[in-house]
Design a protein around this motif. Sequence first.
Motif, PDB file in Angstrom:
ATOM      1  N   ASN A   1       6.970  11.089  -8.908  1.00  0.00           N
ATOM      2  CA  ASN A   1       7.117  10.089 -10.206  1.00  0.00           C
ATOM      3  C   ASN A   1       7.423   8.419 -10.069  1.00  0.00           C
ATOM      4  O   ASN A   1       7.328   7.849 -10.944  1.00  0.00           O
ATOM      5  CB  ASN A   1       9.428  10.646 -10.393  1.00  0.00           C
ATOM      6  N   LEU A   2       7.418   8.042  -9.174  1.00  0.00           N
ATOM      7  CA  LEU A   2       7.408   6.662  -8.799  1.00  0.00           C
ATOM      8  C   LEU A   2       6.821   5.938  -7.325  1.00  0.00           C
ATOM      9  O   LEU A   2       6.452   7.378  -6.848  1.00  0.00           O
ATOM     10  CB  LEU A   2       8.999   5.819  -8.857  1.00  0.00           C
ATOM     11  N   ILE A   3       6.480   5.312  -7.541  1.00  0.00           N
ATOM     12  CA  ILE A   3       5.092   4.316  -6.039  1.00  0.00           C
ATOM     13  C   ILE A   3       6.004   3.420  -6.284  1.00  0.00           C
ATOM     14  O   ILE A   3       5.692   2.420  -6.912  1.00  0.00           O
ATOM     15  CB  ILE A   3       3.794   4.468  -6.116  1.00  0.00           C
ATOM     16  N   MET A   4       7.149   3.161  -4.972  1.00  0.00           N
ATOM     17  CA  MET A   4       7.141   2.271  -4.478  1.00  0.00           C
ATOM     18  C   MET A   4       5.959   1.193  -2.931  1.00  0.00           C
ATOM     19  O   MET A   4       6.357   2.390  -2.193  1.00  0.00           O
ATOM     20  CB  MET A   4       8.739   1.480  -3.839  1.00  0.00           C
ATOM     21  N   THR A   5       5.674   0.232  -3.615  1.00  0.00           N
ATOM     22  CA  THR A   5       4.908  -0.403  -2.500  1.00  0.00           C
ATOM     23  C   THR A   5       5.247  -1.600  -1.879  1.00  0.00           C
ATOM     24  O   THR A   5       5.255  -2.663  -2.951  1.00  0.00           O
ATOM     25  CB  THR A   5       3.204   0.019  -3.177  1.00  0.00           C
ATOM     26  N   ASP A   6       5.082  -2.441  -0.856  1.00  0.00           N
ATOM     27  CA  ASP A   6       4.975  -3.737  -0.476  1.00  0.00           C
ATOM     28  C   ASP A   6       3.920  -4.255  -0.556  1.00  0.00           C
ATOM     29  O   ASP A   6       2.634  -3.791  -1.020  1.00  0.00           O
ATOM     30  CB  ASP A   6       5.209  -3.159   1.122  1.00  0.00           C
ATOM     31  N   TYR A   7       3.705  -5.926  -1.280  1.00  0.00           N
ATOM     32  CA  TYR A   7       2.674  -6.437  -1.569  1.00  0.00           C
ATOM     33  C   TYR A   7       1.948  -6.512  -0.129  1.00  0.00           C
ATOM     34  O   TYR A   7       0.731  -6.875  -0.427  1.00  0.00           O
ATOM     35  CB  TYR A   7       3.090  -7.825  -2.194  1.00  0.00           C
ATOM     36  N   SER A   8       2.382  -6.998   0.682  1.00  0.00           N
ATOM     37  CA  SER A   8       1.891  -7.963   1.984  1.00  0.00           C
ATOM     38  C   SER A   8       1.342  -6.941   2.871  1.00  0.00           C
ATOM     39  O   SER A   8       2.039  -6.334   3.618  1.00  0.00           O
ATOM     40  CB  SER A   8       2.375  -9.121   2.143  1.00  0.00           C
ATOM     41  N   MET A   9       0.424  -5.709   3.109  1.00  0.00           N
ATOM     42  CA  MET A   9       0.224  -4.774   4.274  1.00  0.00           C
ATOM     43  C   MET A   9      -1.018  -5.338   4.400  1.00  0.00           C
ATOM     44  O   MET A   9      -2.259  -5.540   4.027  1.00  0.00           O
ATOM     45  CB  MET A   9       0.205  -3.559   4.034  1.00  0.00           C
ATOM     46  N   PRO A  10      -1.100  -4.999   5.547  1.00  0.00           N
ATOM     47  CA  PRO A  10      -2.460  -5.501   6.246  1.00  0.00           C
ATOM     48  C   PRO A  10      -3.844  -3.801   6.023  1.00  0.00           C
ATOM     49  O   PRO A  10      -3.504  -3.201   5.677  1.00  0.00           O
ATOM     50  CB  PRO A  10      -2.938  -4.889   7.842  1.00  0.00           C
ATOM     51  N   GLY A  11      -4.929  -4.482   5.580  1.00  0.00           N
ATOM     52  CA  GLY A  11      -5.947  -3.494   5.333  1.00  0.00           C
ATOM     53  C   GLY A  11      -6.244  -3.358   3.903  1.00  0.00           C
ATOM     54  O   GLY A  11      -6.803  -3.486   2.859  1.00  0.00           O
ATOM     55  N   MET A  12      -5.131  -2.612   3.386  1.00  0.00           N
ATOM     56  CA  MET A  12      -4.765  -3.168   1.853  1.00  0.00           C
ATOM     57  C   MET A  12      -3.727  -3.208   1.787  1.00  0.00           C
ATOM     58  O   MET A  12      -2.635  -2.755   1.681  1.00  0.00           O
ATOM     59  CB  MET A  12      -4.890  -1.670   1.531  1.00  0.00           C
ATOM     60  N   THR A  13      -3.696  -4.752   0.623  1.00  0.00           N
ATOM     61  CA  THR A  13      -2.331  -4.946   0.551  1.00  0.00           C
ATOM     62  C   THR A  13      -2.161  -4.327  -1.585  1.00  0.00           C
ATOM     63  O   THR A  13      -2.912  -2.777  -1.995  1.00  0.00           O
ATOM     64  CB  THR A  13      -2.743  -6.842  -0.742  1.00  0.00           C
ATOM     65  N   GLY A  14      -0.684  -4.043  -1.726  1.00  0.00           N
ATOM     66  CA  GLY A  14      -0.268  -3.689  -2.625  1.00  0.00           C
ATOM     67  C   GLY A  14      -0.631  -3.804  -3.952  1.00  0.00           C
ATOM     68  O   GLY A  14      -0.607  -2.696  -4.558  1.00  0.00           O
ATOM     69  N   TYR A  15      -1.217  -4.839  -3.916  1.00  0.00           N
ATOM     70  CA  TYR A  15      -1.928  -5.434  -4.995  1.00  0.00           C
ATOM     71  C   TYR A  15      -2.700  -4.404  -5.765  1.00  0.00           C
ATOM     72  O   TYR A  15      -3.599  -3.965  -6.669  1.00  0.00           O
ATOM     73  CB  TYR A  15      -2.289  -6.613  -5.336  1.00  0.00           C
ATOM     74  N   GLU A  16      -3.466  -4.108  -3.629  1.00  0.00           N
ATOM     75  CA  GLU A  16      -4.795  -2.921  -4.218  1.00  0.00           C
ATOM     76  C   GLU A  16      -4.463  -1.821  -4.708  1.00  0.00           C
ATOM     77  O   GLU A  16      -5.529  -1.243  -5.085  1.00  0.00           O
ATOM     78  CB  GLU A  16      -5.960  -3.717  -3.267  1.00  0.00           C
ATOM     79  N   LEU A  17      -3.925  -1.567  -3.850  1.00  0.00           N
ATOM     80  CA  LEU A  17      -3.067   0.144  -4.169  1.00  0.00           C
ATOM     81  C   LEU A  17      -2.489   0.577  -5.676  1.00  0.00           C
ATOM     82  O   LEU A  17      -3.761   0.981  -6.294  1.00  0.00           O
ATOM     83  CB  LEU A  17      -2.187   0.127  -2.918  1.00  0.00           C
ATOM     84  N   LEU A  18      -2.275  -0.736  -6.016  1.00  0.00           N
ATOM     85  CA  LEU A  18      -1.875  -1.073  -7.189  1.00  0.00           C
ATOM     86  C   LEU A  18      -3.143  -0.519  -8.220  1.00  0.00           C
ATOM     87  O   LEU A  18      -3.879   0.024  -8.764  1.00  0.00           O
ATOM     88  CB  LEU A  18      -1.457  -2.360  -7.913  1.00  0.00           C
ATOM     89  N   LYS A  19      -4.367  -1.179  -8.373  1.00  0.00           N
ATOM     90  CA  LYS A  19      -5.626  -1.493  -8.732  1.00  0.00           C
ATOM     91  C   LYS A  19      -5.914  -0.088  -8.511  1.00  0.00           C
ATOM     92  O   LYS A  19      -6.253   0.534  -9.747  1.00  0.00           O
ATOM     93  CB  LYS A  19      -5.962  -2.476  -8.953  1.00  0.00           C
ATOM     94  N   LYS A  20      -5.805   0.447  -7.781  1.00  0.00           N
ATOM     95  CA  LYS A  20      -6.173   2.070  -7.504  1.00  0.00           C
ATOM     96  C   LYS A  20      -5.536   2.905  -8.318  1.00  0.00           C
ATOM     97  O   LYS A  20      -6.447   3.640  -8.930  1.00  0.00           O
ATOM     98  CB  LYS A  20      -7.130   1.845  -5.988  1.00  0.00           C
ATOM     99  N   ILE A  21      -4.451   3.162  -8.165  1.00  0.00           N
ATOM    100  CA  ILE A  21      -3.178   3.523  -8.478  1.00  0.00           C
ATOM    101  C   ILE A  21      -4.107   3.881 -10.690  1.00  0.00           C
ATOM    102  O   ILE A  21      -4.329   4.955 -10.967  1.00  0.00           O
ATOM    103  CB  ILE A  21      -2.374   3.825  -8.032  1.00  0.00           C
ATOM    104  N   LYS A  22      -3.796   2.103 -10.968  1.00  0.00           N
ATOM    105  CA  LYS A  22      -3.979   2.568 -12.189  1.00  0.00           C
ATOM    106  C   LYS A  22      -5.232   2.677 -12.759  1.00  0.00           C
ATOM    107  O   LYS A  22      -5.653   2.753 -14.197  1.00  0.00           O
ATOM    108  CB  LYS A  22      -3.669   0.921 -13.147  1.00  0.00           C
TER     109      LYS A  22
END
Length: 192
Positions: A69-90
């Motif tokens: 129902n919800l994804i909560m992600t940190d922004y700064s992570m090694p490998g793939m940032t939260g921003y990159e994860l957000l883009k893939k999900i959207k």
Amino acid sequence: MGSDCSSIVAEELHVLAVDDSLVDRKVIERLLKISSCKVTAVESGRRALQYLGLDGEKSSVGFDELKVNLIMTDYSMPGMTGYELLKKIKSSSKLREVPVVVMSSENVLARINRCLEEGAEEFLVKPVKLSDVMRLRDIILQGDENDEKKGSGTGKRKLQDLSPTSSLVRDLTPLKSASAAAQQSCLKRPRL
């Protein structure tokens, strides 16, 4: 009967928490469990993609087999940032309607705006508080109830309109100004 339905819905609320910091992951997990949410916590954006079935691997859990129902992600992570994860999900047709909340310990207005423009429902500055989690849970549950009343579960749920004039961004601006003012006052002080 209405209260029984809402308690069942609350028990079924499932949050995927993504953070590379074990301590932050445990804090978020604890806050979500206190809020009666089911939690799946993973340590990286890549692991989140595997869990959601977006990594292209056959061995991944398919999104059809679970409901997040919800994804909560940190922004700064090694490998793939939260921003990159957000883009893939959207960009995923299966997951683009799932609300994503980005969290960061850094209060960077450009970062916040970029995440919101990419489709993040909200941007939280760490440390995340129980009141933040309760508010998100209540808004998501309210969104689910509104979708059921309309007879369509496919409408995009907005947690909050976070335009540059919204309270979140407005609340961050004084912090930035106060920090700049503090730096200026330090510069003006004579050294002893």
